[in-house]
Design an enzyme around this catalytic site. Structure first.
Site, PDB file in Angstrom:
ATOM      1  N   ARG A  36       3.887 -19.998  -2.349  1.00 43.46           N
ATOM      2  CA  ARG A  36       4.834 -19.096  -2.984  1.00 43.46           C
ATOM      3  C   ARG A  36       5.246 -19.693  -4.333  1.00 43.46           C
ATOM      4  O   ARG A  36       5.403 -20.921  -4.449  1.00 43.46           O
ATOM      5  CB  ARG A  36       6.096 -18.938  -2.123  1.00 43.46           C
ATOM      6  CG  ARG A  36       5.918 -18.089  -0.883  1.00 43.46           C
ATOM      7  CD  ARG A  36       5.797 -16.598  -1.225  1.00 43.46           C
ATOM      8  NE  ARG A  36       5.708 -15.768  -0.054  1.00 43.46           N
ATOM      9  CZ  ARG A  36       4.576 -15.293   0.477  1.00 43.46           C
ATOM     10  NH1 ARG A  36       3.409 -15.580  -0.061  1.00 43.46           N
ATOM     11  NH2 ARG A  36       4.604 -14.512   1.537  1.00 43.46           N
ATOM     12  N   GLU A  42       7.129 -12.891  -9.695  1.00 47.69           N
ATOM     13  CA  GLU A  42       5.983 -11.975  -9.748  1.00 47.69           C
ATOM     14  C   GLU A  42       6.448 -10.554  -9.995  1.00 47.69           C
ATOM     15  O   GLU A  42       7.487 -10.161  -9.457  1.00 47.69           O
ATOM     16  CB  GLU A  42       5.220 -12.045  -8.409  1.00 47.69           C
ATOM     17  CG  GLU A  42       4.582 -13.400  -8.222  1.00 47.69           C
ATOM     18  CD  GLU A  42       3.949 -13.586  -6.842  1.00 47.69           C
ATOM     19  OE1 GLU A  42       3.810 -12.592  -6.099  1.00 47.69           O
ATOM     20  OE2 GLU A  42       3.610 -14.717  -6.522  1.00 47.69           O
ATOM     21  N   HIS A  62      -1.785 -13.051  -7.192  1.00 50.60           N
ATOM     22  CA  HIS A  62      -1.405 -13.080  -5.766  1.00 50.60           C
ATOM     23  C   HIS A  62      -2.407 -12.284  -4.915  1.00 50.60           C
ATOM     24  O   HIS A  62      -2.063 -11.246  -4.342  1.00 50.60           O
ATOM     25  CB  HIS A  62       0.028 -12.551  -5.563  1.00 50.60           C
ATOM     26  CG  HIS A  62       0.613 -12.962  -4.242  1.00 50.60           C
ATOM     27  ND1 HIS A  62       1.969 -13.134  -4.039  1.00 50.60           N
ATOM     28  CD2 HIS A  62       0.029 -13.229  -3.040  1.00 50.60           C
ATOM     29  CE1 HIS A  62       2.171 -13.485  -2.778  1.00 50.60           C
ATOM     30  NE2 HIS A  62       1.017 -13.550  -2.159  1.00 50.60           N
TER      31      HIS A  62
HETATM   32  C1  8YV Z   1       0.145 -10.748   0.713  1.00 51.52           C
HETATM   33  C2  8YV Z   1       1.085 -13.049   1.472  1.00 51.52           C
HETATM   34  O1  8YV Z   1      -0.014 -10.905  -0.649  1.00 51.52           O
HETATM   35  O2  8YV Z   1       0.697 -13.160   3.780  1.00 51.52           O
HETATM   36  C3  8YV Z   1       1.413 -13.504   2.859  1.00 51.52           C
HETATM   37  O3  8YV Z   1       2.405 -14.214   3.020  1.00 51.52           O
HETATM   38  O4  8YV Z   1       1.626 -13.494   0.521  1.00 51.52           O
HETATM   39  C4  8YV Z   1      -0.021 -12.051   1.306  1.00 51.52           C
HETATM   40  O5  8YV Z   1      -0.883 -11.978   2.333  1.00 51.52           O
HETATM   41  C5  8YV Z   1       1.084  -9.662   0.868  1.00 51.52           C
HETATM   42  O6  8YV Z   1       2.048  -9.712   1.807  1.00 51.52           O
HETATM   43  C6  8YV Z   1       0.345  -8.348   0.864  1.00 51.52           C
HETATM   44  O7  8YV Z   1       1.111  -7.340   0.386  1.00 51.52           O
END
Ligand code: 8YV
Length: 313
Positions: free
Chosen positions: A232, A261, A279
């Site tokens: 993150r 972001e 991302h």
């Molecule tokens: C996705 C993520 O970008 O799983 C996570 O924690 O950061 C990612 O898989 C996101 O949630 C998809 O919208």
């Protein structure tokens, strides 16, 4: 189940929207003009929230939904969900572990190779016709470099096994030493940084890990060190990272995530030792489909009083 209200926090994936729409009374929060008014009108019919890495269920949303029973996240990361509040109120929480591990670990290796071998820069070199004027500069070898992994969970472990295949000595830092691994444990991030040429951030974002990559860690890695972040953005003190890269105090960075972001510090755009991705760690058709199926499967299980597929709370 089509009378059960499900609130989707932001746009995620059309297939997921379609599958939710087939089964539930789907509300799209991002299409709502006046959220306060919408919540007042619909709070008694919404029993589930679907969130992801950018929007989940914070304490205000949870407080506004008295009938909320479950938050099903289209992500493995849970940092956009107030887990404490969910526990307190008996709201179930699910996420999407395992199905995205390979993609995220693959991307971490891709970022390492892209930064060290200057893959994006050499692609630009060919496209812009510069090759005709001379060969591309020499780059840096990956095989055999020491790789430090911050967080040896599912994703950290998958990165470790991949990096091992490149002959890299692997070490890690996590809150506790893992009993069943051969990788070298360091009890602090600073010690890990001091013993790594490449530092990969792969831990969950919590209050403890926010800005865990600070100036001291960056300076310990030094002008030849590389940071890879597939965790993150807020794991890294971003202004410190930017100034270290601009001033040449850090060798390079491969980033899939950022503090704010989709805003990425523009100072990074002109640096060739930096690779910037939007991302996309889990962003393949295969994985996002499996993640969507888990989100829907967890909601169905909950409303049919069956055991959740991937419960967190
Ligand atoms: C996705 C993520 O970008 O799983 C996570 O924690 O950061 C990612 O898989 C996101 O949630 C998809 O919208």
């Amino acid at each position: 189940m089509d009378s059960i209200g499900v609130l989707m926090a932001c746009p995620m994936f059309t297939y997921l929207e379609e599958e939710l729409e087939k089964r539930f009374n789907l509300f799209r929060f991002w299409k709502v003009a006046d959220r306060a008014e919408f919540l007042k009108e619909n709070c008694n019919s919404i029993r589930a929230v679907v969130g992801n890495a950018s929007a989940g269920a914070d304490s205000d949303l949870i407080n506004a939904l008295p009938k909320l029973e479950i938050v099903s996240s289209f992500s493995v990361g849970l940092d956009k969900i107030d887990l404490g509040k969910c526990r307190e109120k008996g709201i179930r929480v699910t996420n999407t572990p395992d199905v995205l591990t390979d993609d995220v670990a693959d991307l971490a290796i891709a970022l390492i190779l892209a930064v060290l071998r200057r893959i994006c820069e050499s692609d630009r070199y060919v496209r812009s016709g510069l090759w005709k004027k001379g060969d591309f500069k020499l780059t840096t070898k990956f095989s055999g470099k020491s790789v430090g992994i911050l967080g040896l969970g599912r994703i950290g472990m998958a990165i470790a096994t991949r990096a091992e295949a490149f002959g890299c000595p692997i070490s890690y830092y996590s809150r506790k030493e893992k009993p069943d691994t051969k990788y070298k444990y360091y009890p602090s991030v600073l010690e890990l940084a001091a013993n790594s040429q490449i530092l990969v951030v792969a831990c969950p974002l919590t209050e403890e890990t926010r800005h865990i990559i600070n100036r001291e860690v960056i300076d310990t890695l030094g002008p030849k060190g590389v940071i890879i972040n597939i965790g993150r953005g807020p794991h890294v003190d971003e202004p410190e990272l930017v100034s270290a890269l601009v001033e040449g105090r850090l060798g390079g960075a491969g980033l899939d995530v950022y503090e704010h972001e989709p805003h990425v510090p523009e100072e990074l755009f002109k640096l060739d030792n930096v690779v910037l991705l939007p991302h996309v760690g889990s962003g393949t058709w295969e994985t996002r489909t499996a993640m969507a199926d888990l989100v829907v499967g967890n909601l169905e299980a909950h409303f049919l009083n069956k055991p959740l597929l991937t419960p967190v709370v």
